[in-house]
Design a protein around this motif. Structure first.
Motif, PDB file in Angstrom:
ATOM      1  N   LEU A 415      19.101  42.267 150.372  1.00 57.37           N
ATOM      2  CA  LEU A 415      17.684  42.486 150.870  1.00 57.37           C
ATOM      3  C   LEU A 415      18.079  43.212 152.270  1.00 57.37           C
ATOM      4  CD1 LEU A 415      14.651  42.191 151.068  1.00 57.37           C
ATOM      5  CD2 LEU A 415      15.022  39.856 152.335  1.00 57.37           C
ATOM      6  N   LEU A 416      17.384  44.617 152.285  1.00 57.69           N
ATOM      7  CA  LEU A 416      17.929  45.474 153.355  1.00 57.69           C
ATOM      8  C   LEU A 416      16.315  45.724 154.416  1.00 57.69           C
ATOM      9  CD1 LEU A 416      19.732  48.185 151.637  1.00 57.69           C
ATOM     10  CD2 LEU A 416      20.495  46.394 153.264  1.00 57.69           C
ATOM     11  N   ARG A 417      15.021  45.413 153.779  1.00 54.79           N
ATOM     12  CA  ARG A 417      14.174  45.448 154.732  1.00 54.79           C
ATOM     13  C   ARG A 417      12.856  44.458 154.350  1.00 54.79           C
ATOM     14  NH1 ARG A 417      11.884  51.229 154.671  1.00 54.79           N
ATOM     15  NH2 ARG A 417      13.809  51.544 155.748  1.00 54.79           N
ATOM     16  N   ASN A 418      12.321  43.723 155.082  1.00 55.75           N
ATOM     17  CA  ASN A 418      11.433  42.585 154.749  1.00 55.75           C
ATOM     18  C   ASN A 418      10.228  42.713 155.781  1.00 55.75           C
ATOM     19  OD1 ASN A 418      10.084  40.920 153.454  1.00 55.75           O
ATOM     20  ND2 ASN A 418      11.613  39.148 154.240  1.00 55.75           N
ATOM     21  N   THR A 419       9.575  43.834 156.123  1.00 61.04           N
ATOM     22  CA  THR A 419       8.662  43.817 157.089  1.00 61.04           C
ATOM     23  C   THR A 419       7.444  42.949 156.748  1.00 61.04           C
ATOM     24  OG1 THR A 419       9.000  46.218 157.096  1.00 61.04           O
ATOM     25  CG2 THR A 419       7.019  45.455 158.287  1.00 61.04           C
ATOM     26  N   SER A 480      16.293  49.370 144.594  1.00 63.09           N
ATOM     27  CA  SER A 480      17.036  50.310 144.246  1.00 63.09           C
ATOM     28  C   SER A 480      17.978  50.126 143.235  1.00 63.09           C
ATOM     29  CB  SER A 480      17.987  50.887 145.451  1.00 63.09           C
ATOM     30  OG  SER A 480      18.748  51.842 145.476  1.00 63.09           O
ATOM     31  N   GLN A 481      18.329  50.902 142.125  1.00 60.09           N
ATOM     32  CA  GLN A 481      19.156  50.635 141.113  1.00 60.09           C
ATOM     33  C   GLN A 481      20.304  51.416 140.979  1.00 60.09           C
ATOM     34  OE1 GLN A 481      16.381  50.670 137.750  1.00 60.09           O
ATOM     35  NE2 GLN A 481      14.896  50.236 139.200  1.00 60.09           N
ATOM     36  N   GLY A 482      20.614  52.306 142.068  1.00 58.17           N
ATOM     37  CA  GLY A 482      21.769  53.190 142.212  1.00 58.17           C
ATOM     38  C   GLY A 482      22.308  52.578 143.450  1.00 58.17           C
ATOM     39  N   GLY A 483      22.859  53.523 144.202  1.00 54.37           N
ATOM     40  CA  GLY A 483      23.300  53.178 145.473  1.00 54.37           C
ATOM     41  C   GLY A 483      22.084  52.774 146.401  1.00 54.37           C
ATOM     42  N   PRO A 484      22.490  52.121 147.667  1.00 57.31           N
ATOM     43  CA  PRO A 484      21.350  51.898 148.405  1.00 57.31           C
ATOM     44  C   PRO A 484      20.846  52.995 149.332  1.00 57.31           C
ATOM     45  CG  PRO A 484      23.356  51.354 149.439  1.00 57.31           C
ATOM     46  CD  PRO A 484      23.641  51.838 148.162  1.00 57.31           C
ATOM     47  N   TYR A 485      21.256  54.165 149.060  1.00 62.90           N
ATOM     48  CA  TYR A 485      21.080  55.246 150.139  1.00 62.90           C
ATOM     49  C   TYR A 485      19.208  55.713 150.129  1.00 62.90           C
ATOM     50  CZ  TYR A 485      25.870  55.454 149.282  1.00 62.90           C
ATOM     51  OH  TYR A 485      27.254  54.995 149.090  1.00 62.90           O
ATOM     52  N   PRO A 486      18.604  55.454 149.024  1.00 60.35           N
ATOM     53  CA  PRO A 486      17.208  55.756 149.293  1.00 60.35           C
ATOM     54  C   PRO A 486      16.433  55.167 150.304  1.00 60.35           C
ATOM     55  CG  PRO A 486      17.657  55.292 146.789  1.00 60.35           C
ATOM     56  CD  PRO A 486      18.722  54.988 147.728  1.00 60.35           C
ATOM     57  N   LEU A 487      17.140  54.010 150.898  1.00 55.28           N
ATOM     58  CA  LEU A 487      16.593  53.424 152.295  1.00 55.28           C
ATOM     59  C   LEU A 487      16.221  54.416 153.331  1.00 55.28           C
ATOM     60  CD1 LEU A 487      15.953  50.449 153.532  1.00 55.28           C
ATOM     61  CD2 LEU A 487      18.451  50.739 154.446  1.00 55.28           C
ATOM     62  N   ASP A 492       8.747  54.015 154.976  1.00 55.57           N
ATOM     63  CA  ASP A 492       7.558  53.335 154.923  1.00 55.57           C
ATOM     64  C   ASP A 492       7.330  51.935 154.146  1.00 55.57           C
ATOM     65  OD1 ASP A 492       6.625  55.271 157.058  1.00 55.57           O
ATOM     66  OD2 ASP A 492       6.191  56.267 155.548  1.00 55.57           O
ATOM     67  N   VAL A 493       8.476  51.824 153.271  1.00 52.17           N
ATOM     68  CA  VAL A 493       7.981  50.620 152.366  1.00 52.17           C
ATOM     69  C   VAL A 493       8.296  49.558 153.191  1.00 52.17           C
ATOM     70  CG1 VAL A 493       8.838  52.241 150.461  1.00 52.17           C
ATOM     71  CG2 VAL A 493      10.526  50.716 151.684  1.00 52.17           C
ATOM     72  N   ASP A 494       7.662  48.261 152.539  1.00 50.72           N
ATOM     73  CA  ASP A 494       7.772  47.264 153.573  1.00 50.72           C
ATOM     74  C   ASP A 494       8.999  46.442 153.051  1.00 50.72           C
ATOM     75  OD1 ASP A 494       4.524  46.988 154.450  1.00 50.72           O
ATOM     76  OD2 ASP A 494       4.809  47.969 152.558  1.00 50.72           O
ATOM     77  N   GLY A 495       9.366  46.485 151.715  1.00 52.66           N
ATOM     78  CA  GLY A 495      10.676  45.514 151.369  1.00 52.66           C
ATOM     79  C   GLY A 495      11.243  46.632 150.537  1.00 52.66           C
ATOM     80  N   PHE A 496      12.806  46.473 150.608  1.00 51.49           N
ATOM     81  CA  PHE A 496      13.701  47.035 150.044  1.00 51.49           C
ATOM     82  C   PHE A 496      14.764  46.189 149.291  1.00 51.49           C
ATOM     83  CE2 PHE A 496      17.341  49.926 149.074  1.00 51.49           C
ATOM     84  CZ  PHE A 496      16.554  51.133 148.962  1.00 51.49           C
ATOM     85  N   VAL A 497      15.102  46.262 148.242  1.00 54.04           N
ATOM     86  CA  VAL A 497      16.018  45.393 147.636  1.00 54.04           C
ATOM     87  C   VAL A 497      16.983  46.379 146.690  1.00 54.04           C
ATOM     88  CG1 VAL A 497      16.608  43.398 145.835  1.00 54.04           C
ATOM     89  CG2 VAL A 497      14.411  43.273 147.271  1.00 54.04           C
ATOM     90  N   ALA A 498      18.352  46.333 146.902  1.00 57.44           N
ATOM     91  CA  ALA A 498      19.118  46.998 146.480  1.00 57.44           C
ATOM     92  C   ALA A 498      20.177  46.198 145.426  1.00 57.44           C
ATOM     93  CB  ALA A 498      20.354  47.538 147.284  1.00 57.44           C
ATOM     94  N   ARG A 519      17.767  33.228 146.663  1.00 53.83           N
ATOM     95  CA  ARG A 519      17.749  33.679 147.890  1.00 53.83           C
ATOM     96  C   ARG A 519      18.845  34.777 148.080  1.00 53.83           C
ATOM     97  NH1 ARG A 519      18.543  29.043 149.945  1.00 53.83           N
ATOM     98  NH2 ARG A 519      16.466  28.646 150.719  1.00 53.83           N
ATOM     99  N   PRO A 520      18.449  36.045 148.670  1.00 49.36           N
ATOM    100  CA  PRO A 520      19.549  37.015 148.737  1.00 49.36           C
ATOM    101  C   PRO A 520      20.475  36.731 149.242  1.00 49.36           C
ATOM    102  CG  PRO A 520      17.328  37.457 150.139  1.00 49.36           C
ATOM    103  CD  PRO A 520      17.143  36.332 149.151  1.00 49.36           C
ATOM    104  N   THR A 521      21.798  37.018 148.994  1.00 50.33           N
ATOM    105  CA  THR A 521      22.839  36.725 149.756  1.00 50.33           C
ATOM    106  C   THR A 521      24.005  38.122 149.948  1.00 50.33           C
ATOM    107  OG1 THR A 521      24.090  35.992 147.727  1.00 50.33           O
ATOM    108  CG2 THR A 521      23.149  34.416 149.301  1.00 50.33           C
ATOM    109  N   GLY A 522      23.574  39.234 149.010  1.00 47.67           N
ATOM    110  CA  GLY A 522      24.394  40.341 149.045  1.00 47.67           C
ATOM    111  C   GLY A 522      24.458  41.021 150.390  1.00 47.67           C
TER     112      GLY A 522
END
Length: 541
Positions: A415-419, A480-487, A492-498, A519-522
């Protein structure tokens, strides 16, 4: 039926010949990231002293010895389709591709048949890295290596490899061109990317070694690749020759460590890369470079195992010399096996001519043939009997294997964003699904308890591989199903899961994190440029 080699030799009473061996309801579940059957932490296996391999070599003529250096592309879908090339070239191995394979029983019968045709047991190899690179039409699909890196759990790396190995063994496949030990330092790398465990050499070293050991423990030969490193390229070596112009000290710090660790651990085999590294050898790609293979891998690092080329039909190695000359140059460089020579007849003719003219000695051919035969002996290939097609079907449909793949995927989700705490979504939330793999992602979200709709929604879930994700009128979560780079390009996205992979278990893991079932742990195995998401970043709830 062919008698196992060691038995045949014993029955014939062949004397020992003095030839020295040269020798991957409700409350969130915490993902179990404790070690899972991790292989022994010992730095290396004890030295293997071959007995049968020198005997076999002593009985071979030059044609048979050269044959051991060849790994040919399997033809058709049956052993009969391969009879001619096995009889003509006496290869040391064959490699399967998608077109050769239709089902578990067929693969097992194919493997049994080609072994029956070969006087000396074959390496039967495959590219079954998992994730993006798979050849089997059956069996368990695990996430890509970058997902494994995100777990930080070498036990899960070993689990991925040992499960894959069990299925390969049941199919009669005894060698896997995996794990990938490349350190992916270029986010735009067109050929490695999520095939790599990450961008930090220590992480890649730990994960690659865990997988290599697990393969070996299951009797499958692991091939660590691609030496001296393919992680800093912007050209795909399948279609061109990548140039990596790194100073040697930087290469040693960033890309060498996983291969040094592999050598120190005594891994079975190492694959070369079709890359030009001018600071190491300004003239030849690594596969053909005496300075890189003979000088660094063999002499400086002290590697005594089998060195195989990457596929010799790739454009990255065919731009400067003929196919026959490439075969000779690779052997001169210190390579033992020639993978997929595009013209086997030209390769054999060129090698024989090089021996006849003194450019190559027969002793040099013996050295490589003995390494190949010794590895076959070490991993039980010389004594292996036929596999059971019915048991093969059971192995590739084992429900415990599917559970193992889901465990790895769940532990990788980052989990990289959770606005404003948009995640997890409440049970029964209405979601609209868009973007990459939308249908499969929608199915996973439905399975996780959300109401997938096509109109107004409480949230929008958008799949992506490399493309930026724009915010919709409703809270938007990127998967994101490839690398996490589209972050970086999706501010403007509210949540980002890689999840670093597009296999079914990875999409299920994303859905389970979005709903709070898991629960995300990565944590990031790479840094995301132009963001504050550094290596090791990862949120939770």
């Amino acid at each position: 039926m062919r008698i196992p080699v060691t038995r045949a030799l014993a029955c014939a009473g062949i004397a020992l010949t003095a030839l020295a061996a040269t020798a991957c309801t409700t409350a969130p579940q915490e993902v179990d990231t404790s070690p899972h059957e991790e292989p022994s932490p010992s730095p290396s296996e004890p030295p293997f002293e071959p007995v049968t391999a020198p005997r076999l070599l002593a009985e071979m003529d030059l044609d048979a010895k050269i044959g051991q250096l060849l790994v040919l592309t399997a033809q058709g879908t049956s052993a009969a389709d391969n009879a001619a090339q096995i009889e003509e070239y006496l290869p040391g191995g064959v490699i399967y591709f998608d077109a050769n394979l239709t089902g578990a029983a067929q693969i097992a019968e194919f493997s049994n048949g080609v072994q029956e045709l070969s006087g000396t047991p074959l390496f039967i190899g495959i590219d079954q890295e998992q994730g993006l690179v798979v050849r089997l039409p059956v069996g368990t699909r695990f996430p890509d290596a970058m997902a494994v890196g995100a777990t930080r759990d070498t036990g899960l790396a070993a689990l991925r490899a040992s499960t894959t190995a069990a299925e390969l063994a049941a199919l009669g496949i005894n060698l896997n061109y995996a794990p990938d030990a490349d350190v992916n330092t270029d986010p735009n790398n067109p050929v490695i990317g999520i095939r790599s465990f990450g961008s930090e050499p220590d992480l890649v070293s730990e994960m690659a070694l865990a997988e290599a050991r697990a393969y070996g423990e299951q009797g499958i030969v692991p091939v660590v690749k691609h030496f001296p490193g393919h992680g800093d390229t912007d050209v795909d070596s399948h279609t061109g020759l990548p140039v990596i112009d790194l100073p040697r000290d930087r290469w040693e710090a960033e890309h060498l460590p996983p291969f040094r660790a592999a050598v120190d651990a005594g891994v079975d085999a190492v694959m070369t890369a079709h890359v030009l590294m001018p600071q190491l050898d300004p003239d030849e790609p690594a596969t053909l470079s005496s300075a890189i293979i003979g000088g660094i891998l063999r002499d400086e690092l002290g590697y005594e195992g089998v060195v195989t080329t990457d596929a010799l039909n790739m454009e990255g190695v065919r731009q400067r010399h003929s196919d026959g000359e490439n075969a000779v140059l690779a052997i001169e460089a210190g390579v033992d096996q020639l993978l997929m020579p595009p013209d086997p007849a030209a390769a054999v003719a060129a090698i024989k001519e090089a021996v006849e003219t003194g450019r190559l000695t027969e002793e040099r051919i013996d050295e490589s043939a003995l390494r190949v035969l010794s590895l076959k002996e070490k991993r039980g290939v010389l004594d292996a009997g036929p596999v059971d097609p019915a048991a093969a079907e059971d192995a590739v449909t084992d429900p415990e294997h599917a559970e193992a793949a889901q465990r790895v995927a769940d532990a990788s989700a980052t989990l990289l964003r959770n606005t404003d705490g948009v995640l997890p979504l409440a049970p029964g939330s209405r979601v609209r699904v868009e973007g990459t793999n939308a249908d499969r992602l929608a199915a996973a979200l439905t399975e996780a308890g959300l109401d997938v709709v096509t109109g107004d929604a409480d949230a929008v879930v958008t799949g992506t591989n490399t493309a930026p994700v724009a915010r919709s009128t409703a809270p938007t979560i990127a998967v994101s199903q490839g690398g996490p780079y589209p972050l970086a390009s999706s501010p403007d996205v509210d949540g980002f899961v890689a999840v670093y992979s597009a296999v079914d278990v990875s999409l299920a893991a994303a859905a389970r994190v979005i709903t709070g079932e898991v629960r995300p742990t990565g944590t990031l195995p790479v840094a995301v440029p132009d963001t504050d998401a550094d290596f090791g970043t990862g949120l939770s709830y």
